[in-house]
Design a protein around this motif. Structure first.
Motif, PDB file in Angstrom:
ATOM      1  N   ASP A  61     -21.203   4.776  -8.535  1.00 40.98           N
ATOM      2  CA  ASP A  61     -22.072   3.260  -8.034  1.00 40.98           C
ATOM      3  C   ASP A  61     -21.426   2.583  -8.992  1.00 40.98           C
ATOM      4  OD1 ASP A  61     -22.946   4.595 -10.609  1.00 40.98           O
ATOM      5  OD2 ASP A  61     -24.962   3.336  -9.832  1.00 40.98           O
ATOM      6  N   PHE A  62     -20.583   2.502  -9.370  1.00 40.03           N
ATOM      7  CA  PHE A  62     -19.450   1.573 -10.361  1.00 40.03           C
ATOM      8  C   PHE A  62     -17.922   2.330  -9.991  1.00 40.03           C
ATOM      9  CE2 PHE A  62     -16.975   0.345 -13.827  1.00 40.03           C
ATOM     10  CZ  PHE A  62     -17.631  -0.458 -14.602  1.00 40.03           C
ATOM     11  N   GLU A  63     -17.185   0.376  -9.123  1.00 35.82           N
ATOM     12  CA  GLU A  63     -16.237   0.470  -8.546  1.00 35.82           C
ATOM     13  C   GLU A  63     -15.046   0.291 -10.028  1.00 35.82           C
ATOM     14  OE1 GLU A  63     -15.544  -0.050  -5.977  1.00 35.82           O
ATOM     15  OE2 GLU A  63     -16.540  -0.799  -4.403  1.00 35.82           O
ATOM     16  N   ILE A  64     -13.649   1.841  -9.488  1.00 34.02           N
ATOM     17  CA  ILE A  64     -12.254   1.916 -10.323  1.00 34.02           C
ATOM     18  C   ILE A  64     -11.816   1.273  -9.238  1.00 34.02           C
ATOM     19  CG2 ILE A  64     -11.201   3.437 -11.808  1.00 34.02           C
ATOM     20  CD1 ILE A  64     -12.714   5.034 -11.456  1.00 34.02           C
ATOM     21  N   PHE A  65     -10.689   0.596 -10.024  1.00 30.44           N
ATOM     22  CA  PHE A  65     -10.315  -0.230  -9.287  1.00 30.44           C
ATOM     23  C   PHE A  65      -8.412   0.159 -10.301  1.00 30.44           C
ATOM     24  CE2 PHE A  65     -13.142  -3.680  -8.914  1.00 30.44           C
ATOM     25  CZ  PHE A  65     -12.973  -3.398  -7.883  1.00 30.44           C
ATOM     26  N   THR A  66      -7.288  -0.566 -10.023  1.00 35.66           N
ATOM     27  CA  THR A  66      -5.834   0.379 -10.171  1.00 35.66           C
ATOM     28  C   THR A  66      -4.704  -0.983  -9.844  1.00 35.66           C
ATOM     29  OG1 THR A  66      -5.214   1.479  -8.463  1.00 35.66           O
ATOM     30  CG2 THR A  66      -6.300   2.027 -10.168  1.00 35.66           C
ATOM     31  N   ASP A  67      -4.003  -0.676 -11.140  1.00 39.56           N
ATOM     32  CA  ASP A  67      -3.358  -1.929 -11.508  1.00 39.56           C
ATOM     33  C   ASP A  67      -1.685  -1.836 -11.584  1.00 39.56           C
ATOM     34  OD1 ASP A  67      -1.579  -4.405 -11.356  1.00 39.56           O
ATOM     35  OD2 ASP A  67      -3.205  -5.480 -12.036  1.00 39.56           O
ATOM     36  N   CYS A  68      -0.684  -1.503 -10.529  1.00 45.50           N
ATOM     37  CA  CYS A  68       0.126  -0.785 -10.973  1.00 45.50           C
ATOM     38  C   CYS A  68       1.301  -1.938 -11.281  1.00 45.50           C
ATOM     39  CB  CYS A  68       1.001  -0.470  -9.370  1.00 45.50           C
ATOM     40  SG  CYS A  68      -0.472   0.390  -8.674  1.00 45.50           S
ATOM     41  N   ASN A  69       1.313  -3.157 -10.720  1.00 45.66           N
ATOM     42  CA  ASN A  69       2.354  -4.805 -11.406  1.00 45.66           C
ATOM     43  C   ASN A  69       3.583  -4.150 -11.314  1.00 45.66           C
ATOM     44  OD1 ASN A  69       0.228  -3.766 -13.729  1.00 45.66           O
ATOM     45  ND2 ASN A  69       0.585  -6.231 -13.732  1.00 45.66           N
ATOM     46  N   GLN A  70       3.798  -3.768 -10.037  1.00 46.14           N
ATOM     47  CA  GLN A  70       4.770  -3.637  -9.074  1.00 46.14           C
ATOM     48  C   GLN A  70       6.186  -2.970  -9.158  1.00 46.14           C
ATOM     49  OE1 GLN A  70       6.231  -7.884  -7.695  1.00 46.14           O
ATOM     50  NE2 GLN A  70       5.293  -8.115  -9.405  1.00 46.14           N
ATOM     51  N   ALA A  71       5.013  -1.423 -10.555  1.00 39.73           N
ATOM     52  CA  ALA A  71       6.282  -0.580 -10.710  1.00 39.73           C
ATOM     53  C   ALA A  71       6.872   0.197  -9.753  1.00 39.73           C
ATOM     54  CB  ALA A  71       5.482   0.314 -11.410  1.00 39.73           C
ATOM     55  N   PHE A  72       6.255   0.607  -8.218  1.00 42.62           N
ATOM     56  CA  PHE A  72       6.519   2.143  -7.915  1.00 42.62           C
ATOM     57  C   PHE A  72       7.510   1.279  -6.563  1.00 42.62           C
ATOM     58  CE2 PHE A  72       2.463   3.246  -9.238  1.00 42.62           C
ATOM     59  CZ  PHE A  72       2.483   3.962 -10.140  1.00 42.62           C
ATOM     60  N   THR A  73       8.390   2.587  -5.975  1.00 42.76           N
ATOM     61  CA  THR A  73       8.989   2.498  -4.670  1.00 42.76           C
ATOM     62  C   THR A  73       8.580   2.673  -3.931  1.00 42.76           C
ATOM     63  OG1 THR A  73       9.893   4.829  -5.583  1.00 42.76           O
ATOM     64  CG2 THR A  73      10.985   3.236  -6.146  1.00 42.76           C
ATOM     65  N   VAL A  74       8.591   2.812  -1.791  1.00 43.05           N
ATOM     66  CA  VAL A  74       7.440   3.421  -1.725  1.00 43.05           C
ATOM     67  C   VAL A  74       6.715   4.497  -1.352  1.00 43.05           C
ATOM     68  CG1 VAL A  74       6.918   3.437   1.206  1.00 43.05           C
ATOM     69  CG2 VAL A  74       8.351   1.143   0.110  1.00 43.05           C
ATOM     70  N   ASP A  75       8.187   5.477  -1.546  1.00 40.03           N
ATOM     71  CA  ASP A  75       7.681   6.825  -1.734  1.00 40.03           C
ATOM     72  C   ASP A  75       6.483   7.530  -2.743  1.00 40.03           C
ATOM     73  OD1 ASP A  75       9.923   6.629  -3.306  1.00 40.03           O
ATOM     74  OD2 ASP A  75      10.445   8.529  -3.644  1.00 40.03           O
ATOM     75  N   GLU A  76       6.829   6.817  -3.930  1.00 41.93           N
ATOM     76  CA  GLU A  76       6.013   7.045  -5.220  1.00 41.93           C
ATOM     77  C   GLU A  76       4.927   6.691  -4.386  1.00 41.93           C
ATOM     78  OE1 GLU A  76       5.079   9.077  -9.149  1.00 41.93           O
ATOM     79  OE2 GLU A  76       6.603   8.785  -6.830  1.00 41.93           O
ATOM     80  N   ALA A  77       5.004   4.759  -4.084  1.00 41.75           N
ATOM     81  CA  ALA A  77       3.381   4.076  -4.244  1.00 41.75           C
ATOM     82  C   ALA A  77       2.296   5.328  -3.391  1.00 41.75           C
ATOM     83  CB  ALA A  77       3.738   3.754  -3.467  1.00 41.75           C
ATOM     84  N   ILE A  78       3.631   5.525  -1.886  1.00 43.01           N
ATOM     85  CA  ILE A  78       2.770   6.236  -1.093  1.00 43.01           C
ATOM     86  C   ILE A  78       1.738   8.370  -2.070  1.00 43.01           C
ATOM     87  CG2 ILE A  78       2.477   7.411   0.784  1.00 43.01           C
ATOM     88  CD1 ILE A  78       4.739   5.429   2.046  1.00 43.01           C
TER      89      ILE A  78
END
Length: 371
Positions: free
Chosen positions: A191-208
């Motif tokens: 019942d508590f939201e978790i958000f994540t932030d990558c700060n533009q760090a990944f390539t497309v394959d790694e983000a997927i």
């Protein structure tokens, strides 16, 4: 409305309250650019923008040499006209951060001036959709912190009534990120939201790859997974995962936001009033997002964004990162985990001018007769 007869600009460096690290950088200093616009009747509007450590002097020069002089003698209430004119005058340097930040300092000051003159708080003047919005905290989610520190901060935020917490991801091994999120979810419950932030760090394959591995934890969003100019990559990522993709803090144009929304490259809009060029374009982005049935969860600037989030019907979250405490006497009003929109006329920020003048590393003034 009286004509503008004086503009003051200053830059005030502010150190962050805590150590702030993410996947690509450390936030070591907020260069706070402040603009004060005076009209011939003696009314004053104050606006601001910021950098996270570089470029502040360039914003100051753009304001002093090219933008502030063009305000002298203008009708202060013609905010849209002024914004459009100044944007055209800087067309050779748009779209980009330096120009947007300079425009934002002026535009927020003009909105503050208008709101003060008509006696309305910004959130009512700009729409008045609601008087409060839920808060999530980022201040205890930095990448260098241990998993236990992330858990402790999120549990304290939950105890205070906050609706969620955001943590930075981008550890060298994907399993490190997954482990931290898993332990955080176990601690805070469902019942508590978790958000994540990558700060533009990944390539497309790694983000997927990372998005797929994080799907079981019911994330509220993955923020800035890819470089902000990789529209196609965001389209591919957004189609490949059930986790909402959030973008916006590094997008500087209404039309770029339109492309992201129109082409299915995101589902959360995090438009930043400073980086988009002020309140005038912020509201346009927010209403475009409303047309696409997308929420607006603005990045940073909680002291200003509480009013803008409350101005529009699709404003969903305010990000809790206090940063103006050393140069203001007002504080964000929080009730049961909600940020309450200010009731005072204007932006709702009470500036401490003694502290500002003491900390300013550059102060310039442009007045009638100088322009």
């Amino acid at each position: 409305m009286a004509l503008i007869d004086r503009v003051e600009i200053m830059m005030v460096p502010l150190a962050p309250k805590t150590k702030r690290t993410d996947a690509i950088q450390s936030f070591v200093c907020q260069e706070t650019i402040i603009a004060r616009i005076h009209d011939a009747d003696g009314a004053i509007g104050t606006g601001y923008a910021y950098t996270i450590g570089t470029g502040g002097s360039s914003v100051m020069r753009l304001l002093a040499d090219h933008l502030a002089p063009r305000l002298i003698g203008r009708e202060a209430d013609e905010i849209e006209h002024i914004w459009t004119d100044l944007k055209f005058q800087t067309h050779a340097t748009t779209v980009g951060a330096i120009t947007s930040l300079a425009l934002a300092a002026i535009d927020t000051a003009l909105w503050d001036l208008r709101a003060r003159r008509v006696g309305l708080p910004l959130w009512k003047l700009a729409g008045g959709a609601k008087d409060r919005a839920p808060l999530y905290t980022t201040e205890g989610g930095w990448l260098h912190l241990s998993t236990q520190e992330l858990v402790d901060d999120a549990l304290e935020a939950k105890r205070l009534g906050f609706g969620g917490a955001k943590i930075k991801i981008g550890k060298c091994q994907v399993r490190e990120d997954v482990s931290r999120v898993e332990k955080l979810r176990d601690a805070v419950g469902e019942d508590f939201e978790i958000f994540t932030d990558c700060n533009q760090a990944f390539t497309v394959d790694e983000a997927i790859r990372r998005a797929h591995m994080l799907e079981p934890f019911g994330l509220g969003w993955i923020e800035e997974p890819l470089p902000a100019d990789d529209l196609d990559g965001h389209i591919r990522l957004n189609r490949s995962t059930s986790v909402p993709i959030a973008v916006g803090e590094s997008i500087y144009s209404l039309r770029h936001f339109r492309e992201y929304m129109q082409k299915g490259a995101c589902s959360i809009v995090q438009v930043d009033a400073a980086r988009i060029g002020g309140i005038t374009p912020w509201l346009k982005v927010a209403h475009v997002a409303e047309a696409f049935n997308m929420p607006v969860c603005p990045h940073f600037l909680m002291e200003l964004h509480v009013s803008l989030t409350c101005a529009v019907p699709n404003g969903r979250w305010v990000e809790y990162i206090p940063q103006l405490d050393e140069i203001t006497t007002s504080r964000l009003q929080i009730e049961n985990g909600f940020a309450v929109a200010p009731s005072a006329a204007g932006l709702g920020i009470d500036w401490d001018w003694d502290a500002i003048n003491a900390r300013s590393v550059e102060t310039l003034a442009i007045a009638k007769g100088d322009a």
